[in-house]
Scaffold this motif. Structure first.
Motif, PDB file in Angstrom:
ATOM      1  N   ASP A   1      46.145  49.920  56.892  1.00 22.88           N
ATOM      2  CA  ASP A   1      45.696  51.300  56.600  1.00 22.88           C
ATOM      3  C   ASP A   1      46.514  51.938  56.175  1.00 22.88           C
ATOM      4  O   ASP A   1      45.747  52.481  55.605  1.00 22.88           O
ATOM      5  N   GLN A   2      47.809  51.769  56.638  1.00 16.53           N
ATOM      6  CA  GLN A   2      48.684  52.607  55.081  1.00 16.53           C
ATOM      7  C   GLN A   2      48.552  51.575  53.999  1.00 16.53           C
ATOM      8  O   GLN A   2      48.947  53.021  53.186  1.00 16.53           O
ATOM      9  N   ASP A   3      48.553  50.891  54.022  1.00 18.62           N
ATOM     10  CA  ASP A   3      48.131  49.738  52.937  1.00 18.62           C
ATOM     11  C   ASP A   3      47.363  50.452  51.785  1.00 18.62           C
ATOM     12  O   ASP A   3      47.687  50.453  50.515  1.00 18.62           O
ATOM     13  N   ALA A   4      46.053  50.568  52.234  1.00 18.95           N
ATOM     14  CA  ALA A   4      45.018  51.159  51.712  1.00 18.95           C
ATOM     15  C   ALA A   4      45.505  52.456  50.889  1.00 18.95           C
ATOM     16  O   ALA A   4      45.240  53.350  49.666  1.00 18.95           O
ATOM     17  N   ILE A   5      46.055  53.014  51.966  1.00 15.56           N
ATOM     18  CA  ILE A   5      46.430  54.872  51.113  1.00 15.56           C
ATOM     19  C   ILE A   5      47.650  54.967  50.214  1.00 15.56           C
ATOM     20  O   ILE A   5      46.870  55.381  49.105  1.00 15.56           O
ATOM     21  N   ASP A   6      48.297  54.175  50.212  1.00 14.29           N
ATOM     22  CA  ASP A   6      49.540  53.443  49.190  1.00 14.29           C
ATOM     23  C   ASP A   6      49.003  52.883  48.067  1.00 14.29           C
ATOM     24  O   ASP A   6      49.372  53.413  46.843  1.00 14.29           O
ATOM     25  N   ASN A   7      48.229  51.747  48.075  1.00 12.24           N
ATOM     26  CA  ASN A   7      47.699  51.749  46.950  1.00 12.24           C
ATOM     27  C   ASN A   7      46.700  52.830  46.146  1.00 12.24           C
ATOM     28  O   ASN A   7      47.127  52.487  44.772  1.00 12.24           O
ATOM     29  N   LYS A   8      46.299  54.221  46.812  1.00 13.65           N
ATOM     30  CA  LYS A   8      44.674  54.729  46.588  1.00 13.65           C
ATOM     31  C   LYS A   8      46.108  55.936  45.538  1.00 13.65           C
ATOM     32  O   LYS A   8      45.563  55.657  44.418  1.00 13.65           O
ATOM     33  N   ALA A   9      47.033  55.631  46.620  1.00 16.79           N
ATOM     34  CA  ALA A   9      48.337  56.251  45.856  1.00 16.79           C
ATOM     35  C   ALA A   9      48.955  55.978  44.369  1.00 16.79           C
ATOM     36  O   ALA A   9      49.004  56.760  43.493  1.00 16.79           O
ATOM     37  N   PHE A  10      49.091  54.893  43.684  1.00 17.46           N
ATOM     38  CA  PHE A  10      49.266  53.850  43.274  1.00 17.46           C
ATOM     39  C   PHE A  10      48.892  54.265  41.642  1.00 17.46           C
ATOM     40  O   PHE A  10      48.948  54.992  40.754  1.00 17.46           O
ATOM     41  N   LEU A  11      47.220  54.413  42.709  1.00 16.33           N
ATOM     42  CA  LEU A  11      46.062  54.669  41.191  1.00 16.33           C
ATOM     43  C   LEU A  11      46.039  55.601  40.747  1.00 16.33           C
ATOM     44  O   LEU A  11      45.900  55.887  39.835  1.00 16.33           O
ATOM     45  N   ALA A  12      46.323  56.149  41.561  1.00 16.16           N
ATOM     46  CA  ALA A  12      45.999  58.120  41.341  1.00 16.16           C
ATOM     47  C   ALA A  12      47.106  57.678  39.759  1.00 16.16           C
ATOM     48  O   ALA A  12      46.760  59.342  39.432  1.00 16.16           O
ATOM     49  N   ALA A  13      48.344  58.063  40.913  1.00 14.60           N
ATOM     50  CA  ALA A  13      48.755  58.201  39.754  1.00 14.60           C
ATOM     51  C   ALA A  13      50.091  57.513  38.520  1.00 14.60           C
ATOM     52  O   ALA A  13      49.779  58.733  37.539  1.00 14.60           O
ATOM     53  N   THR A  14      49.385  56.548  37.943  1.00 11.36           N
ATOM     54  CA  THR A  14      49.652  55.475  36.945  1.00 11.36           C
ATOM     55  C   THR A  14      48.176  55.182  36.817  1.00 11.36           C
ATOM     56  O   THR A  14      48.063  55.099  35.179  1.00 11.36           O
ATOM     57  N   GLY A  15      46.995  54.949  36.790  1.00 15.23           N
ATOM     58  CA  GLY A  15      45.819  54.374  36.829  1.00 15.23           C
ATOM     59  C   GLY A  15      46.143  52.948  36.198  1.00 15.23           C
ATOM     60  O   GLY A  15      47.136  52.486  37.133  1.00 15.23           O
ATOM     61  N   LYS A  16      44.665  52.043  36.260  1.00 13.71           N
ATOM     62  CA  LYS A  16      45.012  50.705  35.704  1.00 13.71           C
ATOM     63  C   LYS A  16      45.948  50.095  35.178  1.00 13.71           C
ATOM     64  O   LYS A  16      46.601  50.772  34.202  1.00 13.71           O
ATOM     65  N   LEU A  17      46.828  49.670  35.419  1.00 13.35           N
ATOM     66  CA  LEU A  17      47.923  48.339  34.596  1.00 13.35           C
ATOM     67  C   LEU A  17      47.148  47.917  33.866  1.00 13.35           C
ATOM     68  O   LEU A  17      46.349  47.013  34.119  1.00 13.35           O
ATOM     69  N   GLY A  18      48.623  47.733  32.901  1.00  8.62           N
ATOM     70  CA  GLY A  18      47.617  46.483  31.735  1.00  8.62           C
ATOM     71  C   GLY A  18      48.423  45.661  31.332  1.00  8.62           C
ATOM     72  O   GLY A  18      48.143  43.962  30.697  1.00  8.62           O
ATOM     73  N   LEU A  19      49.041  44.562  33.028  1.00  8.70           N
ATOM     74  CA  LEU A  19      49.635  43.087  32.206  1.00  8.70           C
ATOM     75  C   LEU A  19      48.605  42.406  32.482  1.00  8.70           C
ATOM     76  O   LEU A  19      47.541  42.467  33.299  1.00  8.70           O
ATOM     77  N   PRO A  20      49.291  40.853  32.157  1.00  7.89           N
ATOM     78  CA  PRO A  20      47.753  40.252  31.848  1.00  7.89           C
ATOM     79  C   PRO A  20      47.472  39.261  33.727  1.00  7.89           C
ATOM     80  O   PRO A  20      48.405  39.449  34.318  1.00  7.89           O
ATOM     81  N   VAL A  21      46.649  39.391  33.787  1.00  7.48           N
ATOM     82  CA  VAL A  21      46.011  39.217  35.700  1.00  7.48           C
ATOM     83  C   VAL A  21      45.538  37.428  35.536  1.00  7.48           C
ATOM     84  O   VAL A  21      44.037  38.052  34.925  1.00  7.48           O
ATOM     85  N   LEU A  22      45.248  37.097  36.105  1.00  9.22           N
ATOM     86  CA  LEU A  22      44.540  36.052  36.266  1.00  9.22           C
ATOM     87  C   LEU A  22      43.830  36.389  37.933  1.00  9.22           C
ATOM     88  O   LEU A  22      44.849  35.978  38.931  1.00  9.22           O
ATOM     89  N   ALA A  23      43.033  36.436  38.228  1.00  5.81           N
ATOM     90  CA  ALA A  23      42.032  36.431  39.431  1.00  5.81           C
ATOM     91  C   ALA A  23      41.664  35.145  40.013  1.00  5.81           C
ATOM     92  O   ALA A  23      41.021  34.631  39.014  1.00  5.81           O
ATOM     93  N   VAL A  24      41.638  34.160  40.792  1.00  4.75           N
ATOM     94  CA  VAL A  24      41.201  33.048  41.169  1.00  4.75           C
ATOM     95  C   VAL A  24      40.862  32.576  42.568  1.00  4.75           C
ATOM     96  O   VAL A  24      41.647  33.415  43.755  1.00  4.75           O
ATOM     97  N   GLY A  25      39.538  32.322  42.276  1.00  3.20           N
ATOM     98  CA  GLY A  25      38.472  32.400  43.489  1.00  3.20           C
ATOM     99  C   GLY A  25      38.211  31.156  44.344  1.00  3.20           C
ATOM    100  O   GLY A  25      38.447  30.302  43.099  1.00  3.20           O
ATOM    101  N   GLY A  26      38.325  30.688  45.507  1.00  3.88           N
ATOM    102  CA  GLY A  26      37.779  29.097  45.379  1.00  3.88           C
ATOM    103  C   GLY A  26      36.313  29.593  45.899  1.00  3.88           C
ATOM    104  O   GLY A  26      35.491  30.432  46.108  1.00  3.88           O
ATOM    105  N   SER A  27      35.599  28.258  45.023  1.00  2.00           N
ATOM    106  CA  SER A  27      34.493  28.143  45.044  1.00  2.00           C
ATOM    107  C   SER A  27      33.322  28.904  46.467  1.00  2.00           C
ATOM    108  O   SER A  27      32.528  29.227  46.100  1.00  2.00           O
ATOM    109  N   ALA A  28      34.026  28.424  47.626  1.00  4.87           N
ATOM    110  CA  ALA A  28      33.353  28.649  48.880  1.00  4.87           C
ATOM    111  C   ALA A  28      34.072  29.829  49.405  1.00  4.87           C
ATOM    112  O   ALA A  28      33.662  30.328  50.956  1.00  4.87           O
ATOM    113  N   SER A  29      34.832  30.285  48.475  1.00  2.68           N
ATOM    114  CA  SER A  29      35.170  32.395  49.232  1.00  2.68           C
ATOM    115  C   SER A  29      35.068  33.160  48.516  1.00  2.68           C
ATOM    116  O   SER A  29      33.860  33.524  48.153  1.00  2.68           O
TER     117      SER A  29
END
Length: 305
Positions: A229-257
């Protein structure tokens, strides 16, 4: 040196005979690094640009041995156990991911490393998210693997999934219920979150169950979830303060997940997202499909900035 030998001996004694996962290459060193009010157990090996590997719940930094062996050829590979987990210290507090992001920054400071690629899985994703938003100048690339980030993207919908009952499971009664039954508790995750449960080997199960049965380990694990719950509050605050970041991101998901949902989740916080789905894998990518997962990560890290 004496402390490292004692810690290694303790792990050997705490683990049932033969309950060992794939070891890190012999050239890797381990050292305790005092950081941010605790001490992290850190593995270090290789030479070249730095890459930090952050594990998740149900495992420790030991999960990264196959990837570390691949990356050490041309990277300095840094693999901590997160606070409260594995052989790291178990302080009474600090399990919010903002604090743990500072843990990672302190490790890099201790090693005199200014910037690094970050590769993360599960709860490691959450620590990595906090780290890159608080230290955007210190992360060059980011890999997020098969877990959501509190408060970001479809988080509220994810919470409705009955398979994630453990997000709200904790407290002293739960600790008493699990005490002496850590293997039963962890088997639930290793089985239900795998495409093929047998791919999460008996050796790995025994190894991690022994680590999570160590004094205070389950309490620390429950504290990781209690901080969401605290993490969610902090993360929303991060985004509100800076907006989305532009560094390259690889998002990896398992096919069954999480599959393609990983890219959707990452796009809520970052503008430069590449998604990849690993076939025939559930959540435990490094256990179920280590070669394919390492290949995808290597290809991403090798791309010029």
């Amino acid at each position: 040196m004496v402390r490292m030998v004692v810690m290694g001996l303790f792990l050997f004694l705490a683990s049932p005979a033969g309950a060992q996962v794939m070891p890190f290459p012999a050239s890797f060193a381990t050292r305790p690094i005092a950081t941010n009010g605790t001490t992290l157990h850190v593995r270090i090996g290789g030479k070249g640009p730095a890459v930090v590997l952050l594990h998740g719940y149900g495992e420790t930094g030991d999960m990264w041995a196959p990837l570390a062996a691949e990356l050490m050829r041309d990277h300095t590979v840094i693999v901590p156990d997160l606070r409260g987990m594995g052989l790291s210290g178990r302080p009474a507090a600090g399990y919010d991911k903002k604090t743990q992001g500072q843990d990672i920054a302190s490790v890099l400071d201790a090693l005199k490393i200014a910037k690094a690629d970050i590769v993360a899985h599960d709860i490691g994703n959450m620590v990595a998210f906090a780290f890159v938003f608080e230290h955007p100048d210190r992360a060059t690339r980011l890999v997020l693997m098969d877990a959501p980030v509190p408060g970001i993207g479809p988080w509220e919908e994810v919470l409705k999934n009955p398979l994630l009952w453990h997000f709200r499971f904790g407290g002293p009664d739960m600790e008493r219920l699990v005490a002496g039954r850590e293997r039963i508790y962890l088997d639930r995750f290793w089985n239900e979150f795998s495409a093929t449960p047998a791919k999460f080997s008996e050796e790995s199960r025994r190894h991690y169950a022994a680590l999570y049965a160590m004094p205070g380990a389950m309490h620390a694990g429950f504290s990781q979830f209690a901080a969401f719950d605290q993490d969610a509050i902090d993360n929303k605050a991060f985004l509100a303060a800076t907006g989305k970041l532009g560094l390259p991101v690889l998002a990896v998901g398992g096919s069954a997940s999480f599959a393609t949902m990983m890219a959707t989740d990452a796009q809520a916080g970052f503008t430069n997202v590449q998604g990849v789905v690993i076939d025939n894998s559930g959540h435990w990518l490094m256990e179920e499909q280590p070669a394919a997962t390492a290949k995808a990560i290597r290809a991403f890290l090798d791309k010029p900035l």
